[in-house]
Motif scaffolding. Sequence first.
Motif, PDB file in Angstrom:
ATOM      1  N   THR A 188      28.964  38.788  45.386  1.00  0.00           N
ATOM      2  CA  THR A 188      29.442  37.825  46.375  1.00  0.00           C
ATOM      3  C   THR A 188      30.958  37.869  46.366  1.00  0.00           C
ATOM      4  O   THR A 188      31.587  37.554  45.354  1.00  0.00           O
ATOM      5  N   HIS A 189      31.551  38.293  47.470  1.00  0.00           N
ATOM      6  CA  HIS A 189      33.002  38.346  47.548  1.00  0.00           C
ATOM      7  C   HIS A 189      33.590  36.937  47.587  1.00  0.00           C
ATOM      8  O   HIS A 189      33.026  36.041  48.222  1.00  0.00           O
ATOM      9  N   GLU A 190      34.730  36.770  46.909  1.00  0.00           N
ATOM     10  CA  GLU A 190      35.498  35.548  47.113  1.00  0.00           C
ATOM     11  C   GLU A 190      35.992  35.513  48.554  1.00  0.00           C
ATOM     12  O   GLU A 190      36.216  36.555  49.164  1.00  0.00           O
ATOM     13  N   PRO A 191      36.191  34.314  49.123  1.00  0.00           N
ATOM     14  CA  PRO A 191      36.778  34.253  50.467  1.00  0.00           C
ATOM     15  C   PRO A 191      38.099  35.016  50.506  1.00  0.00           C
ATOM     16  O   PRO A 191      38.916  34.919  49.588  1.00  0.00           O
ATOM     17  N   ARG A 192      38.303  35.785  51.566  1.00  0.00           N
ATOM     18  CA  ARG A 192      39.478  36.631  51.646  1.00  0.00           C
ATOM     19  C   ARG A 192      40.769  35.819  51.555  1.00  0.00           C
ATOM     20  O   ARG A 192      41.745  36.252  50.941  1.00  0.00           O
ATOM     21  N   ASP A 193      40.812  34.627  52.160  1.00  0.00           N
ATOM     22  CA  ASP A 193      42.022  33.792  52.081  1.00  0.00           C
ATOM     23  C   ASP A 193      42.378  33.483  50.636  1.00  0.00           C
ATOM     24  O   ASP A 193      43.555  33.476  50.255  1.00  0.00           O
ATOM     25  N   MET A 345      48.216  56.980  27.961  1.00  0.00           N
ATOM     26  CA  MET A 345      49.345  56.053  27.872  1.00  0.00           C
ATOM     27  C   MET A 345      48.854  54.622  27.696  1.00  0.00           C
ATOM     28  O   MET A 345      48.038  54.141  28.480  1.00  0.00           O
ATOM     29  N   PRO A 346      49.352  53.928  26.667  1.00  0.00           N
ATOM     30  CA  PRO A 346      49.097  52.491  26.591  1.00  0.00           C
ATOM     31  C   PRO A 346      49.924  51.777  27.657  1.00  0.00           C
ATOM     32  O   PRO A 346      51.070  52.145  27.916  1.00  0.00           O
ATOM     33  N   ILE A 347      49.352  50.788  28.307  1.00  0.00           N
ATOM     34  CA  ILE A 347      50.021  50.058  29.383  1.00  0.00           C
ATOM     35  C   ILE A 347      50.278  48.631  28.918  1.00  0.00           C
ATOM     36  O   ILE A 347      49.345  47.843  28.738  1.00  0.00           O
ATOM     37  N   SER A 348      51.533  48.314  28.668  1.00  0.00           N
ATOM     38  CA  SER A 348      51.893  46.952  28.267  1.00  0.00           C
ATOM     39  C   SER A 348      52.063  46.032  29.466  1.00  0.00           C
ATOM     40  O   SER A 348      52.017  44.806  29.323  1.00  0.00           O
ATOM     41  N   ALA A 349      52.308  46.596  30.641  1.00  0.00           N
ATOM     42  CA  ALA A 349      52.398  45.783  31.860  1.00  0.00           C
ATOM     43  C   ALA A 349      51.069  45.062  32.082  1.00  0.00           C
ATOM     44  O   ALA A 349      50.003  45.540  31.675  1.00  0.00           O
ATOM     45  N   ARG A 350      51.145  43.890  32.727  1.00  0.00           N
ATOM     46  CA  ARG A 350      49.923  43.161  33.044  1.00  0.00           C
ATOM     47  C   ARG A 350      49.080  43.977  34.018  1.00  0.00           C
ATOM     48  O   ARG A 350      49.601  44.623  34.929  1.00  0.00           O
ATOM     49  N   VAL A 351      47.766  43.948  33.822  1.00  0.00           N
ATOM     50  CA  VAL A 351      46.842  44.652  34.705  1.00  0.00           C
ATOM     51  C   VAL A 351      45.931  43.630  35.358  1.00  0.00           C
ATOM     52  O   VAL A 351      45.283  42.829  34.676  1.00  0.00           O
ATOM     53  N   GLU A 352      45.909  43.634  36.692  1.00  0.00           N
ATOM     54  CA  GLU A 352      45.099  42.686  37.442  1.00  0.00           C
ATOM     55  C   GLU A 352      44.261  43.447  38.467  1.00  0.00           C
ATOM     56  O   GLU A 352      44.621  44.544  38.878  1.00  0.00           O
ATOM     57  N   GLN A 353      43.160  42.834  38.870  1.00  0.00           N
ATOM     58  CA  GLN A 353      42.310  43.445  39.885  1.00  0.00           C
ATOM     59  C   GLN A 353      41.905  42.389  40.898  1.00  0.00           C
ATOM     60  O   GLN A 353      41.563  41.257  40.523  1.00  0.00           O
ATOM     61  N   TYR A 354      41.952  42.764  42.177  1.00  0.00           N
ATOM     62  CA  TYR A 354      41.598  41.855  43.254  1.00  0.00           C
ATOM     63  C   TYR A 354      40.566  42.525  44.156  1.00  0.00           C
ATOM     64  O   TYR A 354      40.591  43.741  44.364  1.00  0.00           O
ATOM     65  N   ASP A 355      39.671  41.713  44.677  1.00  0.00           N
ATOM     66  CA  ASP A 355      38.575  42.212  45.493  1.00  0.00           C
ATOM     67  C   ASP A 355      38.962  42.178  46.971  1.00  0.00           C
ATOM     68  O   ASP A 355      38.709  41.201  47.677  1.00  0.00           O
ATOM     69  N   PHE A 356      39.608  43.255  47.415  1.00  0.00           N
ATOM     70  CA  PHE A 356      39.933  43.406  48.837  1.00  0.00           C
ATOM     71  C   PHE A 356      38.924  44.348  49.503  1.00  0.00           C
ATOM     72  O   PHE A 356      39.279  45.111  50.394  1.00  0.00           O
TER      73      PHE A 356
END
Length: 410
Positions: A188-193, A345-356
């Motif tokens: 179930t996708h989150e509302p796009r807004d 490579m280790p990634i110290s930057a924050r990693v985020e994922q969004y459902d577009f």
Amino acid sequence: MQLRFLGGAREVGRSAILVDESLLLDFGLLAGNPPRYPIETPSPEAVVVSHGHLDHAGAVPALLSGRDRPAVHWTPPTSELARTLAEDTLKLHGNSPQCPFTREELLRLGEAEQRHDYGERFEAGGYEVTFFDAGHIPGSAHVLVDDGETTLLYTGDFHTADQRLVSGTTARPDADVVICESTYADVTHEPRDSVEGQFAEHVETTLWEGGTAVVPAFAIGRTQEMLLVCEAYDIPCYVDGMGKAVTKMLRRYPEFVRDAAALQRAKSHARFVTGRDGQRKRIAEKNAAIVTTSGMLSGGPAMTYIPEIRANPTNTVTLTGYQVEGTPGRELLETGRAEIDGRIMPISARVEQYDFSAHADREGILAFLSAYEDTPVLVNHGDRCEQFAADLRAAGFEASAPELDSSYSV
């Protein structure tokens, strides 16, 4: 009609369905190392391509290697997008057995292709075929095939909800059997807004803290969607990779996007990267979003940007789409490390994922299929096709999930 599933059955990728040996619906590839192609290269009279993504159009030039070359039918944007993808495939794999076609075969598309608009009936391989807007990406189509006795609806990939780039599908043509994609049939996708708001808030926070947000995005559809979001929220952004050419190309087809003026504003808002790695390394120090290919970190300019921003936890890698198992993007999500240009490579930057996602979710697919409650449904293009077919049967549908290389009589 006799249907044979040469790819895309109980899997996502390399879609290919042969109708009576004479009409082929899609001919794609499954991205990976090595890429995987349909289990057979047939010799149909015609091929109809639902849309311009690799998993549906990526292997089409391989059909033009013989003397009897099929006519290739698609919408105008799909024609342009398929060529762009084929050029990239040749660039990446052209000198290896991993590429199933040559530049000569790619050039033959100009002779073989026929372009069609939505709602236009045309003849292909002895059938009457009609395209309907599928709401997935510009030029994406549901394909209705009519042999005079039976009508087959091949949904291709579709979305029932509006995106900034394209409107959701409203087409529900009459059909005697439906082949339906099921990529997100258990989601179930989150509302796009809501997704857009979270994305914008987190990117703006990154920039306010002095960081850089690298936004890996698929070149076709997703890059343009992210540019539209960045413009709407006034997020400073750069765009790099194949998505640049696709964005410029889509301006020539305003009738295939939801709001051509908005796309032009988004293009003007973004700064197009024109240089090479030296410029990219300087841009990686900017307080801006960098929308770039590849969406799964398997190539493209992302290979320059990620190493440059990876060590600073103020920076973010903002994934915008599904990450296929075995890709560096999936590895990064699961382990915090990724293989970039052959190095782990280790990634110290924050990693985020969004459902577009540009696909319908479970609710959207069921809403679409509500128009076909008395119609046999063949579930394909998904990781859990059998389960979704069982769910449909429990809801009263006549549904099944064909296996790879299986045949089905309509």
